[in-house]
Design a protein around this motif. Structure first.
Motif, mmCIF file in Angstrom:
data_model
loop_
_atom_site.group_PDB
_atom_site.id
_atom_site.type_symbol
_atom_site.label_atom_id
_atom_site.label_comp_id
_atom_site.label_asym_id
_atom_site.label_seq_id
_atom_site.Cartn_x
_atom_site.Cartn_y
_atom_site.Cartn_z
ATOM 1 N N ARG A 126 -9.335 0.434 9.132
ATOM 2 C CA ARG A 126 -10.102 1.623 8.784
ATOM 3 C C ARG A 126 -9.531 2.867 9.488
ATOM 4 N N TYR A 127 -9.085 2.709 10.733
ATOM 5 C CA TYR A 127 -8.522 3.855 11.453
ATOM 6 C C TYR A 127 -7.222 4.326 10.801
ATOM 7 N N LEU A 128 -6.395 3.393 10.336
ATOM 8 C CA LEU A 128 -5.167 3.782 9.645
ATOM 9 C C LEU A 128 -5.480 4.494 8.331
ATOM 10 N N ILE A 129 -6.531 4.071 7.650
ATOM 11 C CA ILE A 129 -6.936 4.763 6.416
ATOM 12 C C ILE A 129 -7.383 6.190 6.725
ATOM 13 N N LEU A 130 -8.093 6.380 7.843
ATOM 14 C CA LEU A 130 -8.512 7.726 8.222
ATOM 15 C C LEU A 130 -7.314 8.610 8.542
ATOM 16 N N LEU A 131 -6.305 8.047 9.173
ATOM 17 C CA LEU A 131 -5.098 8.833 9.454
ATOM 18 C C LEU A 131 -4.371 9.201 8.163
ATOM 19 N N ALA A 135 -3.642 13.570 4.834
ATOM 20 C CA ALA A 135 -2.610 14.186 4.008
ATOM 21 C C ALA A 135 -2.824 13.963 2.517
ATOM 22 N N LYS A 136 -3.394 12.838 2.109
ATOM 23 C CA LYS A 136 -3.583 12.560 0.689
ATOM 24 C C LYS A 136 -4.827 11.718 0.506
ATOM 25 N N LEU A 137 -5.248 11.616 -0.748
ATOM 26 C CA LEU A 137 -6.451 10.874 -1.070
ATOM 27 C C LEU A 137 -6.192 9.363 -1.015
#
Length: 340
Positions: A126-131, A135-137
């Motif tokens: 989840r943290y990598l998705i937030l990062l 920049a993009k959706l």
């Protein structure tokens, strides 16, 4: 008295052999068996006892009736009377309700470790998705998978930890009962005291270490005492981590919430490590290592051999002659050097 006897086949009397063996029993006129030593074992006797029915002389065997062969008789001990030798009754052990869940302790700890590792990986995903979302959706399906894994393992891991805690509490009660029974006393702690001290939040940060220390006895093994102290300190530290993770979830800013996700993943991995540490501590108290194998004892033996001289002692060399030495003494010294 002679050590060689002749037993009677009818009355069982034993007659000492003084000279020539007899044929008939002086008491009942039965047939005397061949001579043998009194203390001869059964496999070294030259005769054997045969059990027959009392009416074997009058009964006539039927040529057509064939009885099925039963199992081969087997005796666990020497028969004392009669031909019936039932096996000794096994001592009945009392049924203890806590023993069943206490025996599943190791498997529950391993399951808890796996659940917390997966929960930590879900939080870091989840943290990598937030990062990436800066920049993009993010695709909807990826966000749905992330939410499902976070919620699934976020609920499953605490439930596994709770069941493992109940199993460990049952093991602690059984272990204390065994130890105090071996000492000839009863456990001074009531069962409800042990359950409340191990399962009530906040209180269970202190009392489990006390209960385990009492389990070690008055003269504890240094290795077991060190394992309990390490586990106790890690248990208190894990409680502080859980409290910090709960408070961090209420952050207001986006960056604080993202950091809270990362910290929650770190807390889950620490919980997995603590489950492994708990398994190590419990098996150490049982005399085993982390893999469950019996722990081998290492003993130091004092060397009784005398010390051996490795380096030879130094010997003083020849003393140099002074400048005013005589010619005769110099020649004598040269002759001694040549002779050597």
């Amino acid at each position: 008295m002679s050590s060689v006897v002749q037993p009677c086949a009818r009355c069982g009397a034993r007659w000492a052999v003084q000279g020539t063996p007899m044929h008939w029993c002086p008491r009942c006129r039965g047939v005397l068996l061949s001579p043998g030593r009194v203390d001869a074992p059964a496999d070294r006797r030259n005769y054997r006892w045969v059990a027959r029915r009392p009416d074997h002389r009058t009964r006539k065997a039927s040529p057509t009736a064939t009885a099925p062969l039963g199992p081969t008789p087997k005796y666990t001990q020497t028969p004392r009377w009669g031909l019936l030798d039932p096996p000794p009754a096994q001592p009945s052990q009392p049924v203890r309700p806590l023993r069943g869940i206490a025996d599943r302790r190791d498997r529950l700890l391993v399951l808890t470790t796996v659940a917390f590792v997966l929960a930590g990986l879900a939080e870091y995903g989840r943290y990598l998705i937030l990062l990436q979302n800066r920049a993009k959706l993010i695709p909807g399906w990826l966000l749905w998978i992330s939410d499902a894994t976070v919620w699934t393992f976020g609920i499953l891991a605490p439930l596994c930890a709770l069941v493992a805690a109940v199993s460990l509490t049952a093991w602690l009660i059984e272990a204390r009962k065994i130890v105090f029974t071996a000492l000839g006393t009863r456990d001074p702690r009531k069962r409800w005291t042990l359950i409340a001290g191990c399962l009530i939040p906040g209180v269970n940060l202190v009392w489990p270490g006390v209960f385990l220390t009492e389990l070690l006895g008055r003269r504890p093994d240094p290795r077991e005492q060190r394992a309990v102290r390490i586990w106790w300190a890690a248990w208190a530290f894990s409680g502080l981590l859980v409290l910090a993770a709960i408070l961090w979830r209420d952050a207001s800013s986006l960056q604080a919430e993202a950091d809270g996700v990362s910290f929650t993943g770190f807390t889950n991995l620490c919980a997995a490590g603590f489950a492994v540490l708990t398994l190590w501590m419990v098996r150490t108290l049982e005399g085993r290592d982390l893999r469950g194998a019996p722990r081998t004892a290492h003993r130091w033996v004092m060397a009784a051999d005398p010390a051996q001289i490795v380096i030879a002692p130094l010997t003083p060399g020849p003393v140099a002659e002074p400048a005013g030495a005589g010619h005769d003494e110099l020649e004598r010294t040269q002759e001694e050097v040549v002779a050597k």
